[in-house]
Scaffold this motif. Structure first.
Motif, short mmCIF file in Angstrom:
data_model
loop_
_atom_site.label_atom_id
_atom_site.label_comp_id
_atom_site.label_asym_id
_atom_site.label_seq_id
_atom_site.Cartn_x
_atom_site.Cartn_y
_atom_site.Cartn_z
N GLY A 243 4.66 4.20 -0.85
CA GLY A 243 3.94 4.69 -2.19
C GLY A 243 4.51 3.91 -3.62
O GLY A 243 4.73 3.25 -3.78
N ASP A 244 4.32 4.12 -5.55
CA ASP A 244 3.99 3.11 -6.88
C ASP A 244 4.80 3.34 -7.05
O ASP A 244 5.57 4.57 -7.52
CB ASP A 244 2.64 3.31 -7.00
CG ASP A 244 1.57 2.83 -6.72
OD1 ASP A 244 1.77 1.91 -6.40
OD2 ASP A 244 0.50 3.13 -6.75
N LEU A 245 5.89 2.30 -7.69
CA LEU A 245 6.68 2.21 -8.16
C LEU A 245 6.10 3.32 -10.00
O LEU A 245 5.92 1.94 -10.27
CB LEU A 245 7.77 1.88 -8.39
CG LEU A 245 8.11 1.40 -6.78
CD1 LEU A 245 9.07 -0.22 -6.72
CD2 LEU A 245 9.03 2.38 -5.68
N SER A 246 7.56 3.75 -11.38
CA SER A 246 7.69 2.58 -12.88
C SER A 246 7.77 1.73 -12.89
O SER A 246 9.09 1.65 -12.78
CB SER A 246 7.48 4.00 -13.00
OG SER A 246 8.66 4.24 -14.17
N GLU A 247 7.37 1.13 -13.37
CA GLU A 247 8.34 -0.12 -13.26
C GLU A 247 9.46 -0.35 -15.05
O GLU A 247 10.84 -0.54 -14.15
CB GLU A 247 6.89 -1.43 -14.54
CG GLU A 247 7.88 -2.57 -14.88
CD GLU A 247 7.03 -4.02 -14.71
OE1 GLU A 247 6.82 -4.99 -14.58
OE2 GLU A 247 5.49 -3.57 -14.67
N ASP A 248 9.18 1.07 -15.63
CA ASP A 248 9.92 1.19 -16.48
C ASP A 248 11.87 1.72 -15.85
O ASP A 248 12.64 1.61 -15.81
CB ASP A 248 9.75 2.17 -17.81
CG ASP A 248 8.46 1.47 -18.52
OD1 ASP A 248 9.07 -0.03 -18.37
OD2 ASP A 248 8.55 2.74 -19.46
N SER B 67 14.43 9.46 -6.24
CA SER B 67 14.57 10.25 -6.85
C SER B 67 13.89 9.37 -8.74
O SER B 67 13.59 10.65 -9.78
CB SER B 67 15.64 11.15 -7.48
OG SER B 67 16.86 10.30 -7.60
N THR B 68 14.62 8.80 -8.66
CA THR B 68 14.53 7.85 -10.24
C THR B 68 13.27 7.08 -9.95
O THR B 68 13.01 6.94 -11.26
CB THR B 68 15.57 7.05 -10.66
OG1 THR B 68 16.18 5.88 -10.20
CG2 THR B 68 16.74 8.01 -10.46
N VAL B 69 12.94 6.33 -9.22
CA VAL B 69 12.02 5.33 -9.67
C VAL B 69 10.34 5.34 -9.22
O VAL B 69 9.18 5.30 -9.35
CB VAL B 69 11.96 3.97 -8.53
CG1 VAL B 69 11.04 2.67 -8.81
CG2 VAL B 69 13.65 3.49 -9.47
N LEU B 70 10.26 6.74 -7.57
CA LEU B 70 8.93 6.88 -7.89
C LEU B 70 8.07 7.27 -7.99
O LEU B 70 8.71 8.62 -8.64
CB LEU B 70 9.23 7.35 -5.79
CG LEU B 70 8.08 7.46 -4.82
CD1 LEU B 70 7.95 5.33 -4.77
CD2 LEU B 70 8.70 7.54 -3.89
#
Length: 370
Positions: free
Chosen positions: A270-275, A361-364
Motif C-alpha cells: 500500500g501507499d504511505l503518508s510521508e508526514d 496504524s500510523t503510516v498506512l
C-alpha cells in the motif's frame, strides 16, 4: 585586515554576470569507515590497501590507537603529544596520516589536496561507535559537502570474535562488538586460517544473527579484493535497486549471542503518508516511544527500507543510523509492480509484531498489512 576594508566589502558585494555557464558539478569523494576490535586486523587491512598495487589513489586516516604495526609506526606523525597533520605520500600514489581525534580535521586538510586522491578510508578506534562517526559525515554530506559516506566496514577476528560478541556488559550497556556489526554494511571475518570450519560457521551465524542485511567477506591476513570493500554506495540512492532486491531476502534473526541486538523485517502493501512516516520514525528513533512486551524501549541502530508514497511514481529509500534518518527518491519506478513497503530494523529489544502494528496504524493510508 582592518575594519574599514571589511565595511567596504560589506557595502559592495561582488556581482557575478549571469551569462557565465555553470562549471561541471564537483565530483564528491567517498569516505569508508573501517571499524573493529583491537587486534581484528583493521590496520593490517589498511596497510595492505596502502601498499598493494591498485589504480586508486586512496587517502587513509589511521587512528593513533591502532595495532602498532611497523608501517603504522613509520607513519606516526605526532610529536611530543602534538598532532601534526602531515600527509605522507606512498609509492603507489596513496596518502596516509595518523590522527588522535576522529579524523574530521584531517579530512578538511585533505580536501585542500583534492586533486591527489579519489577515495578516503578512515579507521576508528577499537571501542569507538562507528555510527556516531558515520553520522558526522552524513550530516556533512547533506550540507553540500565535497565528501559522501560510502559505507561502514567492520573487521572481525575469526578466533576471538565470538568471545568479544558474547561478553556481558555492565549496566545493560550495548556490547561494542555487536554494535559495530549492527551498523556495518560489510563485515570482513579475518584470520580464518586460525579456526576450523565449525568455529567459522559459528562466527558467521553470530554476525548474521545481529545484522541480517550485512554482506560477509572471509579472508586471511586482511587480504581482500578492494572492489568488494570500496564503492559500496550504502547511503545513497544509487543503491536503490540493489537494496530493493536485498530487502526481499532479509530474514528476521533470532537473538543468538548478544541477547538484545537482532534484525527484524516486515513488508506491508500500500501507499504511505510521508508526514505520518516521519512521525513514526521520529517516535521510534528520537522519542524511543515504542516498547517491547517486557516494557524495554526499542533502540534502532540501523534502519533501511524501500517505501511507496501516495502519488509518487518513484520508489523511496529510507536510511537510518542511530538518531539520523533520511528519505531519498530512487531512480526506480514502481510502474506495474505491487507497491510493497519493505523495512529492516537492526537494534535492541525489537519486537516485530509491535513495530508492524504501529507502522500499519500510523503510516498506512487506508490499507492493511500482510
Amino acid at each position: 585586515m582592518d575594519g574599514t576594508v571589511m565595511e567596504e566589502e560589506d557595502d559592495c558585494p561582488e556581482l557575478v554576470p549571469i551569462d557565465t555557464p555553470p562549471g561541471p558539478p564537483a565530483e564528491q569523494i567517498p569516505v569508508t569507515i573501517i571499524t573493529g576490535y583491537l587486534g581484528a586486523g583493521k590496520t593490517t587491512l589498511l596497510n595492505y590497501i596502502l601498499t598493494e598495487q591498485h589504480s586508486k589513489r586512496i587517502a587513509v586516516i589511521l587512528n593513533e590507537f591502532g595495532e602498532g604495526s611497523a608501517l603504522e609506526k613509520s607513519l606516526a606523525v605526532s610529536q611530543a603529544g602534538e598532532l601534526y597533520e602531515e600527509w605522507l605520500e606512498l609509492r603507489n600514489g596513496c596518502l596516509c596520516c595518523s590522527v588522535k581525534d576522529n579524523g574530521l580535521k584531517a579530512i578538511e586538510n585533505l580536501m585542500e589536496k583534492k586533486g591527489k586522491f579519489d577515495y578516503i578510508l578512515l579507521e576508528t578506534t577499537g571501542l569507538a561507535d562507528p555510527g556516531a562517526v558515520a553520522s558526522m559525515f552524513w550530516v556533512d554530506a547533506e550540507l553540500g559537502s565535497d565528501i559522501y559516506l560510502d559505507g561502514i566496514v567492520t573487521v572481525i577476528d575469526a578466533k576471538h570474535g565470538l568471545q568479544q560478541l558474547t561478553e556481558e556488559k555492565a549496566d545493560g550497556l550495548v556490547n561494542e562488538a555487536a554494535r559495530q556489526i549492527a551498523v556495518a554494511d560489510l563485515t570482513i571475518i579475518n584470520k580464518t586460517d586460525l579456526v576450523n570450519e565449525e568455529e567459522l560457521g559459528q562466527i558467521r551465524e553470530a554476525v548474521r544473527s545481529v545484522n541480517g542485511l550485512v554482506k560477509i567477506l572471509e579472508c586471511q591476513r586482511s587480504k581482500v579484493n578492494l572492489s568488494e570493500v570500496l564503492d559500496l554506495h550504502s547511503f545513497d540512492s544509487k543503491d536503490g535497486a540493489n537494496l530493493a532486491e536485498k530487502l526481499q531476502l532479509v530474514k528476521d534473526t533470532r537473538p543468538h549471542l548478544d541477547k538484545s541486538i537482532l534484525t527484524v523485517t516486515f513488508e506491508v502493501a500500500g501507499d504511505l503518508s510521508e508526514d505520518a512516516l516521519n512521525v513514526f520514525i521520529q517516535e521510534l528513533l528520537w522519542e524511543k516511544m515504542f516498547k517491547n512486551k517486557e516494557g524495554q524501549p526499542m533502540t534502532v541502530i540501523r534502519l533501511k527500507g524501500i517505501v511507496s508514497f501516495a502519488g509518487k511514481a518513484h520508489q523511496v529509500m529510507l536510511q537510518g543510523v542511530h538518531e539520523l534518518y533520511d528519505l531519498n527518491e530512487t531512480p526506480q519506478l514502481w510502474e506495474e509492480n505491487p507497491r510493497i513497503n519493505r523495512l529492516v530494523f537492526i537494534g535492541r529489544n525489537l519486537d516485530k509484531n509491535i513495530l508492524q502494528e504501529q507502522f500499519i496504524s500510523t503510516v498506512l493510508e487506508g490499507a492493511q498489512g500482510n
